[in-house]
Design a protein around this motif. Structure first.
Motif, PDB file in Angstrom:
ATOM      1  N   PHE A   1      39.697  44.394  30.947  1.00 28.17           N
ATOM      2  CA  PHE A   1      38.998  45.598  31.382  1.00 28.17           C
ATOM      3  C   PHE A   1      39.323  46.707  30.400  1.00 28.17           C
ATOM      4  CE2 PHE A   1      38.853  49.501  34.008  1.00 28.17           C
ATOM      5  CZ  PHE A   1      37.506  49.486  34.295  1.00 28.17           C
ATOM      6  N   ASN A   2      38.302  47.202  29.714  1.00 28.49           N
ATOM      7  CA  ASN A   2      38.460  48.205  28.656  1.00 28.49           C
ATOM      8  C   ASN A   2      39.491  47.746  27.618  1.00 28.49           C
ATOM      9  OD1 ASN A   2      36.557  49.925  29.752  1.00 28.49           O
ATOM     10  ND2 ASN A   2      38.062  51.087  30.921  1.00 28.49           N
ATOM     11  N   GLY A   3      39.458  46.444  27.292  1.00 27.76           N
ATOM     12  CA  GLY A   3      40.342  45.886  26.277  1.00 27.76           C
ATOM     13  C   GLY A   3      41.740  45.557  26.756  1.00 27.76           C
ATOM     14  N   GLU A   4      42.050  45.810  28.010  1.00 24.13           N
ATOM     15  CA  GLU A   4      43.392  45.584  28.561  1.00 24.13           C
ATOM     16  C   GLU A   4      43.347  44.446  29.580  1.00 24.13           C
ATOM     17  OE1 GLU A   4      46.413  48.047  31.406  1.00 24.13           O
ATOM     18  OE2 GLU A   4      45.306  49.192  29.905  1.00 24.13           O
ATOM     19  N   GLU A   5      44.323  43.546  29.501  1.00 23.10           N
ATOM     20  CA  GLU A   5      44.417  42.420  30.434  1.00 23.10           C
ATOM     21  C   GLU A   5      44.772  42.927  31.828  1.00 23.10           C
ATOM     22  OE1 GLU A   5      44.106  38.416  31.155  1.00 23.10           O
ATOM     23  OE2 GLU A   5      43.875  39.376  29.217  1.00 23.10           O
ATOM     24  N   LYS A   6      43.998  42.491  32.842  1.00 20.71           N
ATOM     25  CA  LYS A   6      44.264  42.882  34.240  1.00 20.71           C
ATOM     26  C   LYS A   6      44.559  41.632  35.060  1.00 20.71           C
ATOM     27  CE  LYS A   6      43.410  47.335  34.284  1.00 20.71           C
ATOM     28  NZ  LYS A   6      44.431  48.293  34.601  1.00 20.71           N
ATOM     29  N   ASN A   7      45.631  41.670  35.851  1.00 15.47           N
ATOM     30  CA  ASN A   7      46.018  40.538  36.691  1.00 15.47           C
ATOM     31  C   ASN A   7      45.801  40.811  38.170  1.00 15.47           C
ATOM     32  OD1 ASN A   7      46.891  38.980  34.490  1.00 15.47           O
ATOM     33  ND2 ASN A   7      48.812  40.112  34.448  1.00 15.47           N
ATOM     34  N   ASN A   8      45.376  42.014  38.525  1.00 10.39           N
ATOM     35  CA  ASN A   8      45.223  42.375  39.931  1.00 10.39           C
ATOM     36  C   ASN A   8      43.763  42.631  40.314  1.00 10.39           C
ATOM     37  OD1 ASN A   8      45.049  44.706  38.404  1.00 10.39           O
ATOM     38  ND2 ASN A   8      46.164  45.968  39.855  1.00 10.39           N
TER      39      ASN A   8
ATOM     40  N   GLY B   1      29.357  47.018  35.191  1.00  8.94           N
ATOM     41  CA  GLY B   1      30.518  47.573  34.499  1.00  8.94           C
ATOM     42  C   GLY B   1      31.598  48.111  35.422  1.00  8.94           C
ATOM     43  N   TRP B   2      32.061  47.305  36.378  1.00 12.38           N
ATOM     44  CA  TRP B   2      33.142  47.748  37.256  1.00 12.38           C
ATOM     45  C   TRP B   2      34.023  46.588  37.693  1.00 12.38           C
ATOM     46  CZ3 TRP B   2      33.087  45.299  41.903  1.00 12.38           C
ATOM     47  CH2 TRP B   2      31.865  44.906  42.441  1.00 12.38           C
ATOM     48  N   VAL B   3      35.246  46.929  38.081  1.00 12.30           N
ATOM     49  CA  VAL B   3      36.175  45.976  38.688  1.00 12.30           C
ATOM     50  C   VAL B   3      36.772  46.632  39.925  1.00 12.30           C
ATOM     51  CG1 VAL B   3      36.820  44.754  36.571  1.00 12.30           C
ATOM     52  CG2 VAL B   3      38.138  46.734  37.288  1.00 12.30           C
ATOM     53  N   ARG B   4      37.149  45.813  40.895  1.00 12.77           N
ATOM     54  CA  ARG B   4      37.922  46.280  42.046  1.00 12.77           C
ATOM     55  C   ARG B   4      39.324  45.723  41.863  1.00 12.77           C
ATOM     56  NH1 ARG B   4      35.606  48.922  45.968  1.00 12.77           N
ATOM     57  NH2 ARG B   4      33.379  48.751  46.244  1.00 12.77           N
ATOM     58  N   VAL B   5      40.308  46.619  41.775  1.00 14.54           N
ATOM     59  CA  VAL B   5      41.685  46.183  41.602  1.00 14.54           C
ATOM     60  C   VAL B   5      42.485  46.453  42.869  1.00 14.54           C
ATOM     61  CG1 VAL B   5      41.736  46.375  39.094  1.00 14.54           C
ATOM     62  CG2 VAL B   5      42.296  48.351  40.472  1.00 14.54           C
ATOM     63  N   ILE B   6      43.416  45.557  43.150  1.00 17.25           N
ATOM     64  CA  ILE B   6      44.274  45.681  44.321  1.00 17.25           C
ATOM     65  C   ILE B   6      45.335  46.733  44.024  1.00 17.25           C
ATOM     66  CG2 ILE B   6      45.938  44.451  45.766  1.00 17.25           C
ATOM     67  CD1 ILE B   6      44.333  41.884  45.088  1.00 17.25           C
ATOM     68  N   VAL B   7      45.533  47.648  44.979  1.00 17.11           N
ATOM     69  CA  VAL B   7      46.538  48.701  44.814  1.00 17.11           C
ATOM     70  C   VAL B   7      47.603  48.579  45.898  1.00 17.11           C
ATOM     71  CG1 VAL B   7      45.099  50.363  43.597  1.00 17.11           C
ATOM     72  CG2 VAL B   7      45.028  50.313  46.058  1.00 17.11           C
ATOM     73  N   GLY B   8      48.824  48.378  45.465  1.00  9.37           N
ATOM     74  CA  GLY B   8      49.939  48.313  46.404  1.00  9.37           C
ATOM     75  C   GLY B   8      49.867  47.127  47.353  1.00  9.37           C
ATOM     76  N   LYS B   9      50.596  47.266  48.463  1.00  5.84           N
ATOM     77  CA  LYS B   9      50.657  46.192  49.457  1.00  5.84           C
ATOM     78  C   LYS B   9      49.913  46.555  50.736  1.00  5.84           C
ATOM     79  CE  LYS B   9      54.989  44.391  47.769  1.00  5.84           C
ATOM     80  NZ  LYS B   9      56.344  43.964  48.093  1.00  5.84           N
ATOM     81  N   ALA B  10      49.249  47.688  50.732  1.00  7.58           N
ATOM     82  CA  ALA B  10      48.528  48.138  51.924  1.00  7.58           C
ATOM     83  C   ALA B  10      47.330  47.240  52.207  1.00  7.58           C
ATOM     84  CB  ALA B  10      48.062  49.576  51.734  1.00  7.58           C
ATOM     85  N   LEU B  11      47.018  47.089  53.498  1.00  9.02           N
ATOM     86  CA  LEU B  11      45.880  46.284  53.921  1.00  9.02           C
ATOM     87  C   LEU B  11      44.871  47.159  54.648  1.00  9.02           C
ATOM     88  CD1 LEU B  11      47.811  43.215  55.390  1.00  9.02           C
ATOM     89  CD2 LEU B  11      46.830  43.445  53.109  1.00  9.02           C
ATOM     90  N   ASP B  12      43.588  46.780  54.560  1.00  7.42           N
ATOM     91  CA  ASP B  12      42.570  47.514  55.306  1.00  7.42           C
ATOM     92  C   ASP B  12      42.540  46.995  56.743  1.00  7.42           C
ATOM     93  OD1 ASP B  12      41.150  45.118  55.304  1.00  7.42           O
ATOM     94  OD2 ASP B  12      39.580  45.809  53.951  1.00  7.42           O
TER      95      ASP B  12
END
Length: 91
Positions: free
Chosen positions: A38-45, A54-65
């Motif tokens: 993503f924008n040249g940077e490796e994303k694991n989340n 042109g979008w990604v959804r990334v996981i943030v923290g340990k919170a759940l919906d």
């Protein structure tokens, strides 16, 4: 007797999700290992991506919906998916 499936093509879908409830979920493809730049940077989340929009959804923290899924944020930018299995063989 199990029938052997033909090998999958190395073309990735425009949109892919890791959530089994999503219509864009593809278990056999995810088992092969999909990497995201993503924008040249490796994303694991990354939870979901869309190349054409042109979008990604990334996981943030340990919170759940409220449905028990990880909380995500949507980031705009250049999305480059690739198959990790092919990357490992090239090395």
């Amino acid at each position: 007797m199990m029938m052997e499936l033909p090998p999958m093509a190395d073309t990735l879908p425009d949109r892919l999700s890791t959530n089994p409830d999503s219509p864009y979920f593809n278990a056999p493809l995810l088992e092969r290992g999909v990497g995201i730049r993503f924008n040249g940077e490796e994303k694991n989340n990354v939870d979901e991506y869309c190349v054409s929009e042109g979008w990604v959804r990334v996981i943030v923290g340990k919170a759940l919906d409220r449905k028990g899924h990880p909380m995500t944020i949507k980031l705009q930018g250049k999305v480059e998916p690739y198959i990790r299995e092919a990357d490992a063989e090239a090395e």
